[in-house]
Design a protein around this motif. Structure first.
Motif, PDB file in Angstrom:
ATOM      1  N   LEU A  72      -2.915   4.234  11.382  1.00 51.03           N
ATOM      2  CA  LEU A  72      -4.042   3.212  11.698  1.00 51.03           C
ATOM      3  C   LEU A  72      -4.730   2.772  10.660  1.00 51.03           C
ATOM      4  CD1 LEU A  72      -6.659   2.850  12.955  1.00 51.03           C
ATOM      5  CD2 LEU A  72      -7.674   4.651  12.737  1.00 51.03           C
ATOM      6  N   ALA A  73      -4.437   3.020   8.945  1.00 51.42           N
ATOM      7  CA  ALA A  73      -5.045   2.638   7.622  1.00 51.42           C
ATOM      8  C   ALA A  73      -3.975   1.620   7.487  1.00 51.42           C
ATOM      9  CB  ALA A  73      -4.967   3.978   6.744  1.00 51.42           C
ATOM     10  N   LEU A  74      -2.950   1.613   7.709  1.00 50.73           N
ATOM     11  CA  LEU A  74      -1.380   0.658   7.062  1.00 50.73           C
ATOM     12  C   LEU A  74      -1.530  -0.553   8.604  1.00 50.73           C
ATOM     13  CD1 LEU A  74       1.451   3.232   6.853  1.00 50.73           C
ATOM     14  CD2 LEU A  74       0.197   1.833   5.029  1.00 50.73           C
ATOM     15  N   ALA A  75      -2.393  -0.071   9.459  1.00 46.09           N
ATOM     16  CA  ALA A  75      -3.022  -1.313  10.628  1.00 46.09           C
ATOM     17  C   ALA A  75      -3.747  -2.223  10.209  1.00 46.09           C
ATOM     18  CB  ALA A  75      -3.111  -0.631  12.502  1.00 46.09           C
ATOM     19  N   MET A  76      -4.911  -1.531   9.616  1.00 45.55           N
ATOM     20  CA  MET A  76      -6.179  -2.337   9.260  1.00 45.55           C
ATOM     21  C   MET A  76      -5.843  -3.921   8.583  1.00 45.55           C
ATOM     22  SD  MET A  76      -8.335  -1.333  10.252  1.00 45.55           S
ATOM     23  CE  MET A  76      -7.492  -0.883  11.864  1.00 45.55           C
ATOM     24  N   PRO A  77      -4.663  -3.960   7.483  1.00 44.69           N
ATOM     25  CA  PRO A  77      -4.436  -5.664   6.582  1.00 44.69           C
ATOM     26  C   PRO A  77      -3.473  -5.994   7.995  1.00 44.69           C
ATOM     27  CG  PRO A  77      -3.498  -3.485   5.820  1.00 44.69           C
ATOM     28  CD  PRO A  77      -3.729  -2.896   6.871  1.00 44.69           C
ATOM     29  N   ILE A  78      -2.791  -5.357   8.847  1.00 43.78           N
ATOM     30  CA  ILE A  78      -2.117  -5.932   9.598  1.00 43.78           C
ATOM     31  C   ILE A  78      -3.195  -6.522  10.901  1.00 43.78           C
ATOM     32  CG2 ILE A  78      -0.534  -6.333  11.587  1.00 43.78           C
ATOM     33  CD1 ILE A  78       1.496  -4.036  10.203  1.00 43.78           C
ATOM     34  N   LEU A 130       1.600  -1.180   0.378  1.00 45.83           N
ATOM     35  CA  LEU A 130      -0.229   0.430   0.230  1.00 45.83           C
ATOM     36  C   LEU A 130       1.231   0.893  -0.374  1.00 45.83           C
ATOM     37  CD1 LEU A 130      -2.859  -0.864   2.646  1.00 45.83           C
ATOM     38  CD2 LEU A 130      -3.020  -0.690  -0.073  1.00 45.83           C
ATOM     39  N   ILE A 131       1.677   1.129   0.819  1.00 47.45           N
ATOM     40  CA  ILE A 131       2.805   2.802   1.071  1.00 47.45           C
ATOM     41  C   ILE A 131       3.125   2.882  -0.941  1.00 47.45           C
ATOM     42  CG2 ILE A 131       5.130   3.017   1.909  1.00 47.45           C
ATOM     43  CD1 ILE A 131       4.536   2.067   4.952  1.00 47.45           C
ATOM     44  N   SER A 132       4.065   1.037  -1.023  1.00 48.13           N
ATOM     45  CA  SER A 132       4.724   1.658  -2.661  1.00 48.13           C
ATOM     46  C   SER A 132       3.901   1.954  -3.245  1.00 48.13           C
ATOM     47  CB  SER A 132       5.532   0.232  -2.397  1.00 48.13           C
ATOM     48  OG  SER A 132       4.712  -0.877  -3.088  1.00 48.13           O
ATOM     49  N   VAL A 133       2.382   1.528  -3.287  1.00 47.08           N
ATOM     50  CA  VAL A 133       1.034   2.251  -5.337  1.00 47.08           C
ATOM     51  C   VAL A 133       0.444   3.908  -4.103  1.00 47.08           C
ATOM     52  CG1 VAL A 133       1.219   0.129  -5.050  1.00 47.08           C
ATOM     53  CG2 VAL A 133      -0.751   0.917  -4.512  1.00 47.08           C
ATOM     54  N   THR A 134       0.720   4.548  -3.157  1.00 49.47           N
ATOM     55  CA  THR A 134      -0.226   5.264  -2.791  1.00 49.47           C
ATOM     56  C   THR A 134       1.097   6.249  -1.968  1.00 49.47           C
ATOM     57  OG1 THR A 134      -0.085   4.474  -0.211  1.00 49.47           O
ATOM     58  CG2 THR A 134      -1.874   4.091  -2.385  1.00 49.47           C
ATOM     59  N   LEU A 135       1.849   6.189  -1.085  1.00 45.20           N
ATOM     60  CA  LEU A 135       2.527   7.062  -0.713  1.00 45.20           C
ATOM     61  C   LEU A 135       4.187   7.122  -0.883  1.00 45.20           C
ATOM     62  CD1 LEU A 135       1.478   6.529   3.251  1.00 45.20           C
ATOM     63  CD2 LEU A 135       0.682   7.918   1.856  1.00 45.20           C
ATOM     64  N   GLY A 136       4.383   5.723  -1.452  1.00 46.92           N
ATOM     65  CA  GLY A 136       5.875   6.116  -2.076  1.00 46.92           C
ATOM     66  C   GLY A 136       6.734   6.279  -0.982  1.00 46.92           C
ATOM     67  N   PHE A 137       7.873   5.151  -1.035  1.00 47.87           N
ATOM     68  CA  PHE A 137       8.799   5.292   0.295  1.00 47.87           C
ATOM     69  C   PHE A 137       9.828   6.278  -0.236  1.00 47.87           C
ATOM     70  CE2 PHE A 137       8.660   1.005  -1.313  1.00 47.87           C
ATOM     71  CZ  PHE A 137       8.365  -0.023  -0.816  1.00 47.87           C
ATOM     72  N   ARG A 138      10.210   6.727   1.521  1.00 48.79           N
ATOM     73  CA  ARG A 138      11.248   8.425   1.416  1.00 48.79           C
ATOM     74  C   ARG A 138      12.451   7.855   0.049  1.00 48.79           C
ATOM     75  NH1 ARG A 138      13.012   9.510   6.506  1.00 48.79           N
ATOM     76  NH2 ARG A 138      13.857  11.430   6.178  1.00 48.79           N
ATOM     77  N   PRO A 139      12.445   9.779  -1.190  1.00 48.71           N
ATOM     78  CA  PRO A 139      13.524   8.989  -1.850  1.00 48.71           C
ATOM     79  C   PRO A 139      15.004   8.829  -1.078  1.00 48.71           C
ATOM     80  CG  PRO A 139      12.873  11.255  -1.486  1.00 48.71           C
ATOM     81  CD  PRO A 139      11.940  10.566  -0.476  1.00 48.71           C
ATOM     82  N   ASP A 140      15.489   9.502  -0.121  1.00 48.43           N
ATOM     83  CA  ASP A 140      15.669   9.103   0.943  1.00 48.43           C
ATOM     84  C   ASP A 140      16.776   7.823   1.747  1.00 48.43           C
ATOM     85  OD1 ASP A 140      14.653  10.387   2.746  1.00 48.43           O
ATOM     86  OD2 ASP A 140      16.315  12.006   3.108  1.00 48.43           O
TER      87      ASP A 140
END
Length: 213
Positions: A135-141, A40-50
């Motif tokens: 909270l949103a990222l906690a839902m799949p877990i 979800l992070i990879s396709v929505t928020l993205g990883f921090r570039p640094d």
């Protein structure tokens, strides 16, 4: 049929459960959910570039040290409460240790930072969305942990739900570090912890219904 015969008939052919079955089941649920959260992070928020550079600094490991230690304590509590008889829960106070350590680090930051910069350090740039993203990222877990509980027999359903929510929130905060650019201990203590507490509160709310067996 007397009581001894009833017990014998119910236990006949029941296979023994492995010593680490609960831990393995919970690990599978957490890992499965965490993979979904990372996607979800990879396709929505993205990883921090640094990210690679950040992982060489103290601030990143301060955040991970907090969230991973919180995760470990929460998953221990979840494993205990997943059993019909969780036994003594005295050691659960250890979950507060990461909070106390981070609070000490945050106090040190405030002492060494001019007062005019306190508000900016506390709010950072993402305080309005950080707890909700955790909270949103906690839902799949949390869903993964609910799957784990399907083969368990908790009796303290609200406490078990809260522990599962706490674990999901802490693991989600660990994943969120891959995106979050904030570096202040006081920021992490406030807004990461709020997201984790929101997940724990949700777990306590739905635990009696979803963990019933």
């Amino acid at each position: 049929m007397n009581t001894d015969d009833l017990i014998a008939s119910l236990s006949d052919g029941v296979r023994p459960v492995g010593r680490h079955a609960v831990g393995l089941r919970l690990a599978l649920g957490v890992i499965g959910g965490a993979v979904v959260s990372i996607l979800l992070i990879s396709v929505t928020l993205g990883f921090r570039p640094d990210l690679w550079l950040a992982m060489q600094g103290q601030a990143f490991w301060m955040k991970w040290g907090y969230t991973i230690s919180m995760s470990a304590g929460a998953i221990y509590a979840t494993a205990r409460l997943a059993r019909p008889d969780p036994g003594s829960l005295r050691r659960l106070w250890l979950i507060a240790l990461p909070v106390l350590v981070l609070a000490a680090l945050g106090l040190g930051e405030l002492i060494t930072t001019p007062r005019s910069e306190w508000l900016a350090m506390w709010l950072g740039h993402t305080w309005t969305k950080c707890p909700w993203l955790v909270l949103a990222l906690a839902m799949p877990i949390f869903v993964g942990l609910l799957w784990s509980f399907r083969q368990m027999a908790p009796t303290r359903l609200r406490a078990a739900g809260a522990a599962a929510g706490l674990a999901a929130g802490a693991f989600a905060a660990t994943v969120y570090c891959l995106h979050c650019p904030e570096v202040s201990a006081i920021f992490v203590l406030t807004w990461y912890s709020l997201g984790i507490l929101l997940a724990a509160s949700l777990g306590a709310l739905v635990g009696p219904r979803l963990l019933r067996w």
